[in-house]
Scaffold this motif. Sequence first.
Motif, PDB file in Angstrom:
ATOM      1  N   LEU A   1       0.836  -1.206   0.000  1.00  0.00           N
ATOM      2  CA  LEU A   1       0.000   0.000   0.000  1.00  0.00           C
ATOM      3  C   LEU A   1       0.871   1.256   0.000  1.00  0.00           C
ATOM      4  O   LEU A   1       0.592   2.213  -0.729  1.00  0.00           O
ATOM      5  CB  LEU A   1      -0.954   0.014   1.201  1.00  0.00           C
ATOM      6  CG  LEU A   1      -1.776   1.310   1.313  1.00  0.00           C
ATOM      7  CD1 LEU A   1      -2.669   1.521   0.096  1.00  0.00           C
ATOM      8  CD2 LEU A   1      -2.600   1.332   2.594  1.00  0.00           C
ATOM      9  N   GLY A   2       1.940   1.233   0.804  1.00  0.00           N
ATOM     10  CA  GLY A   2       2.841   2.387   0.832  1.00  0.00           C
ATOM     11  C   GLY A   2       3.404   2.684  -0.554  1.00  0.00           C
ATOM     12  O   GLY A   2       3.552   3.844  -0.949  1.00  0.00           O
ATOM     13  N   THR A   3       3.682   1.633  -1.310  1.00  0.00           N
ATOM     14  CA  THR A   3       4.216   1.797  -2.662  1.00  0.00           C
ATOM     15  C   THR A   3       3.130   2.283  -3.620  1.00  0.00           C
ATOM     16  O   THR A   3       3.361   3.180  -4.430  1.00  0.00           O
ATOM     17  CB  THR A   3       4.847   0.476  -3.146  1.00  0.00           C
ATOM     18  OG1 THR A   3       5.956   0.166  -2.280  1.00  0.00           O
ATOM     19  CG2 THR A   3       5.357   0.576  -4.574  1.00  0.00           C
ATOM     20  N   GLY A   4       1.941   1.731  -3.505  1.00  0.00           N
ATOM     21  CA  GLY A   4       0.822   2.207  -4.329  1.00  0.00           C
ATOM     22  C   GLY A   4       0.494   3.664  -4.027  1.00  0.00           C
ATOM     23  O   GLY A   4       0.187   4.451  -4.927  1.00  0.00           O
ATOM     24  N   TRP A   5       0.593   4.019  -2.756  1.00  0.00           N
ATOM     25  CA  TRP A   5       0.300   5.402  -2.338  1.00  0.00           C
ATOM     26  C   TRP A   5       1.350   6.353  -2.922  1.00  0.00           C
ATOM     27  O   TRP A   5       1.026   7.428  -3.433  1.00  0.00           O
ATOM     28  CB  TRP A   5       0.286   5.487  -0.807  1.00  0.00           C
ATOM     29  CG  TRP A   5      -0.347   6.732  -0.289  1.00  0.00           C
ATOM     30  CD1 TRP A   5       0.252   7.947  -0.079  1.00  0.00           C
ATOM     31  CD2 TRP A   5      -1.734   6.911   0.065  1.00  0.00           C
ATOM     32  NE1 TRP A   5      -0.659   8.856   0.387  1.00  0.00           N
ATOM     33  CE2 TRP A   5      -1.883   8.244   0.496  1.00  0.00           C
ATOM     34  CE3 TRP A   5      -2.853   6.059   0.073  1.00  0.00           C
ATOM     35  CZ2 TRP A   5      -3.115   8.756   0.915  1.00  0.00           C
ATOM     36  CZ3 TRP A   5      -4.076   6.572   0.490  1.00  0.00           C
ATOM     37  CH2 TRP A   5      -4.196   7.910   0.904  1.00  0.00           C
ATOM     38  N   PHE A   6       2.609   5.949  -2.840  1.00  0.00           N
ATOM     39  CA  PHE A   6       3.686   6.755  -3.427  1.00  0.00           C
ATOM     40  C   PHE A   6       3.470   6.895  -4.932  1.00  0.00           C
ATOM     41  O   PHE A   6       3.654   7.982  -5.502  1.00  0.00           O
ATOM     42  CB  PHE A   6       5.043   6.116  -3.131  1.00  0.00           C
ATOM     43  CG  PHE A   6       6.211   6.784  -3.827  1.00  0.00           C
ATOM     44  CD1 PHE A   6       6.489   8.136  -3.636  1.00  0.00           C
ATOM     45  CD2 PHE A   6       7.042   6.061  -4.681  1.00  0.00           C
ATOM     46  CE1 PHE A   6       7.565   8.751  -4.269  1.00  0.00           C
ATOM     47  CE2 PHE A   6       8.121   6.663  -5.314  1.00  0.00           C
ATOM     48  CZ  PHE A   6       8.375   8.013  -5.117  1.00  0.00           C
ATOM     49  N   ALA A   7       3.055   5.800  -5.579  1.00  0.00           N
ATOM     50  CA  ALA A   7       2.818   5.855  -7.026  1.00  0.00           C
ATOM     51  C   ALA A   7       1.788   6.933  -7.345  1.00  0.00           C
ATOM     52  O   ALA A   7       1.963   7.727  -8.276  1.00  0.00           O
ATOM     53  CB  ALA A   7       2.351   4.496  -7.547  1.00  0.00           C
TER      54      ALA A   7
ATOM     55  N   VAL B   1      -0.319   8.893 -14.545  1.00  0.00           N
ATOM     56  CA  VAL B   1      -0.230   7.476 -14.896  1.00  0.00           C
ATOM     57  C   VAL B   1       0.753   6.795 -13.946  1.00  0.00           C
ATOM     58  O   VAL B   1       1.878   7.259 -13.756  1.00  0.00           O
ATOM     59  CB  VAL B   1       0.205   7.273 -16.362  1.00  0.00           C
ATOM     60  CG1 VAL B   1       0.250   5.785 -16.704  1.00  0.00           C
ATOM     61  CG2 VAL B   1      -0.746   8.000 -17.305  1.00  0.00           C
ATOM     62  N   LEU B   2       0.288   5.709 -13.341  1.00  0.00           N
ATOM     63  CA  LEU B   2       1.081   4.975 -12.358  1.00  0.00           C
ATOM     64  C   LEU B   2       1.620   3.706 -13.010  1.00  0.00           C
ATOM     65  O   LEU B   2       0.837   2.847 -13.422  1.00  0.00           O
ATOM     66  CB  LEU B   2       0.217   4.581 -11.154  1.00  0.00           C
ATOM     67  CG  LEU B   2      -0.237   5.648 -10.155  1.00  0.00           C
ATOM     68  CD1 LEU B   2      -0.978   6.799 -10.814  1.00  0.00           C
ATOM     69  CD2 LEU B   2      -1.099   5.016  -9.062  1.00  0.00           C
ATOM     70  N   GLU B   3       2.939   3.588 -13.120  1.00  0.00           N
ATOM     71  CA  GLU B   3       3.554   2.401 -13.712  1.00  0.00           C
ATOM     72  C   GLU B   3       3.943   1.459 -12.565  1.00  0.00           C
ATOM     73  O   GLU B   3       4.819   1.780 -11.765  1.00  0.00           O
ATOM     74  CB  GLU B   3       4.774   2.812 -14.544  1.00  0.00           C
ATOM     75  CG  GLU B   3       5.280   1.723 -15.469  1.00  0.00           C
ATOM     76  CD  GLU B   3       5.965   0.582 -14.758  1.00  0.00           C
ATOM     77  OE1 GLU B   3       5.663  -0.584 -15.062  1.00  0.00           O
ATOM     78  OE2 GLU B   3       6.804   0.850 -13.882  1.00  0.00           O
ATOM     79  N   CYS B   4       3.279   0.322 -12.495  1.00  0.00           N
ATOM     80  CA  CYS B   4       3.457  -0.587 -11.353  1.00  0.00           C
ATOM     81  C   CYS B   4       3.891  -1.977 -11.802  1.00  0.00           C
ATOM     82  O   CYS B   4       3.450  -2.986 -11.239  1.00  0.00           O
ATOM     83  CB  CYS B   4       2.157  -0.681 -10.550  1.00  0.00           C
ATOM     84  SG  CYS B   4       1.493   0.918 -10.037  1.00  0.00           S
ATOM     85  N   VAL B   5       4.720  -2.060 -12.837  1.00  0.00           N
ATOM     86  CA  VAL B   5       5.181  -3.357 -13.331  1.00  0.00           C
ATOM     87  C   VAL B   5       6.709  -3.406 -13.380  1.00  0.00           C
ATOM     88  O   VAL B   5       7.340  -4.197 -12.673  1.00  0.00           O
ATOM     89  CB  VAL B   5       4.611  -3.680 -14.729  1.00  0.00           C
ATOM     90  CG1 VAL B   5       5.058  -5.069 -15.178  1.00  0.00           C
ATOM     91  CG2 VAL B   5       3.095  -3.583 -14.740  1.00  0.00           C
ATOM     92  N   GLY B   6       7.305  -2.563 -14.243  1.00  0.00           N
ATOM     93  CA  GLY B   6       8.763  -2.527 -14.331  1.00  0.00           C
ATOM     94  C   GLY B   6       9.344  -3.130 -15.590  1.00  0.00           C
ATOM     95  O   GLY B   6      10.539  -3.433 -15.633  1.00  0.00           O
ATOM     96  N   THR B   7       8.508  -3.317 -16.621  1.00  0.00           N
ATOM     97  CA  THR B   7       9.052  -3.797 -17.892  1.00  0.00           C
ATOM     98  C   THR B   7       9.095  -2.639 -18.897  1.00  0.00           C
ATOM     99  O   THR B   7       8.453  -1.606 -18.708  1.00  0.00           O
ATOM    100  CB  THR B   7       8.179  -4.917 -18.487  1.00  0.00           C
ATOM    101  OG1 THR B   7       6.877  -4.397 -18.754  1.00  0.00           O
ATOM    102  CG2 THR B   7       8.064  -6.097 -17.538  1.00  0.00           C
ATOM    103  N   GLN B   8       9.842  -2.855 -19.975  1.00  0.00           N
ATOM    104  CA  GLN B   8       9.939  -1.844 -21.031  1.00  0.00           C
ATOM    105  C   GLN B   8       8.546  -1.519 -21.575  1.00  0.00           C
ATOM    106  O   GLN B   8       8.183  -0.352 -21.746  1.00  0.00           O
ATOM    107  CB  GLN B   8      10.842  -2.376 -22.159  1.00  0.00           C
ATOM    108  CG  GLN B   8      11.046  -1.417 -23.310  1.00  0.00           C
ATOM    109  CD  GLN B   8      11.952  -0.244 -22.934  1.00  0.00           C
ATOM    110  OE1 GLN B   8      12.757  -0.343 -22.010  1.00  0.00           O
ATOM    111  NE2 GLN B   8      11.824   0.864 -23.635  1.00  0.00           N
ATOM    112  N   GLN B   9       7.771  -2.578 -21.826  1.00  0.00           N
ATOM    113  CA  GLN B   9       6.451  -2.360 -22.404  1.00  0.00           C
ATOM    114  C   GLN B   9       5.554  -1.539 -21.474  1.00  0.00           C
ATOM    115  O   GLN B   9       4.893  -0.594 -21.900  1.00  0.00           O
ATOM    116  CB  GLN B   9       5.768  -3.708 -22.703  1.00  0.00           C
ATOM    117  CG  GLN B   9       4.453  -3.523 -23.437  1.00  0.00           C
ATOM    118  CD  GLN B   9       3.614  -4.807 -23.484  1.00  0.00           C
ATOM    119  OE1 GLN B   9       3.373  -5.456 -22.474  1.00  0.00           O
ATOM    120  NE2 GLN B   9       3.170  -5.156 -24.670  1.00  0.00           N
ATOM    121  N   SER B  10       5.563  -1.883 -20.186  1.00  0.00           N
ATOM    122  CA  SER B  10       4.669  -1.183 -19.263  1.00  0.00           C
ATOM    123  C   SER B  10       5.126   0.263 -19.053  1.00  0.00           C
ATOM    124  O   SER B  10       4.318   1.179 -18.926  1.00  0.00           O
ATOM    125  CB  SER B  10       4.578  -1.921 -17.929  1.00  0.00           C
ATOM    126  OG  SER B  10       5.841  -2.011 -17.327  1.00  0.00           O
TER     127      SER B  10
END
Length: 338
Positions: free
Chosen positions: A148-154, A235-244
């Motif tokens: 949640l802390g990470t989602g909140w930061f996002a 826009v929140l990028e929550c994956v970490g791949t080139q495509q995302s």
Amino acid sequence: MRSTVLYGPRDVRFEERETPTIERPTDAVIRIAATCVCGSDLWPYRGIKPVNEPTPMGHEYCGVVEEVGREVKSARPGQFVIGSFATSDNTCPNCQYGYQSSCMHREFISRAQAPILRVPLADGTLVPTPGVPSDDLVPSLLATSDVLGTGWFAADAANVKPGSTVVVVGDGAVGLCGVLSARQMGAERIIAMSGHENRQKLAREFGATDIVTERGDEGVKRIMDMTKGIGADSVLECVGTQQSMMQAINSTRRGGYTSFVGMPHGVELKGEELFYTHVHLHGGPAPVRRYLPKLIDLVLNGTINPGKIFDLTLPLEKVAEGYRAMDERRAIKTLLRP
Ligand SMILES: [Zn+2]
Ligand SMILES: [Zn+2]
């Protein structure tokens, strides 16, 4: 005690290890009430990040303080506490600016899938709850520790404001928590990009107003269609791949904000391409400690229930099955009880 060790790809063992004790005067030792498997644990589990030696696992935790070192002033034995995956003194300049996950004395927690955990810099890292919380609140309190802390930061790093149009790329536990966070920050429209029915359902429950199932360029095209060709404010990028990552940047409106909290694997940005996007980029390991007091309050007063992301609960000794279930996407996130 027995605790979790990753030996190599898909080889998680629950085995006898030394029980942690106070090593430095600023340490605390806590008895874990609940811990969990993180999406980021799956990178080494899948062999995408090499494991060169048996590696103790786990960085999300809450529990009761058992013992503190002689310099610890605020944490006290018997307190229920939650901490971040990154330790912090909470006093250095980086901490003062609110970037505790870049604390100048930071260490990363990596042994939390265990019954007992040593937490360095206890005073600056741990946040106590007022009294010991009831057991049904433990999953949601555990969620504040990272996901949640990470989602909140996002959401915060993507500048989500009342009335914003928000896109969340990634329907893992962090992405879903990003949806919840954007809702709390007053976003008007929240578009979750997800191709999985059970995750779409939770995204809607957490506040998503729209679902987009397409990915990559197709996904970007759908977002453009939905925003009159302009793109989203945040826009929140929550994956970490080139495509995302490219999907996130290209879905952002000119002057808008892209946050990135998915641990990047092989992501490369081209300067010239980036130049013409006109987007603000802000990301990194979430400074969870900055948000912990507020998030703990929101859980305790019943405003949010992020614990719903745990759709599998196992006894800690079944940790290997917890990893397997997430790897095979049978579970969104596994909660482990010692
Ligand atoms: Zn994590
Ligand atoms: Zn610091």
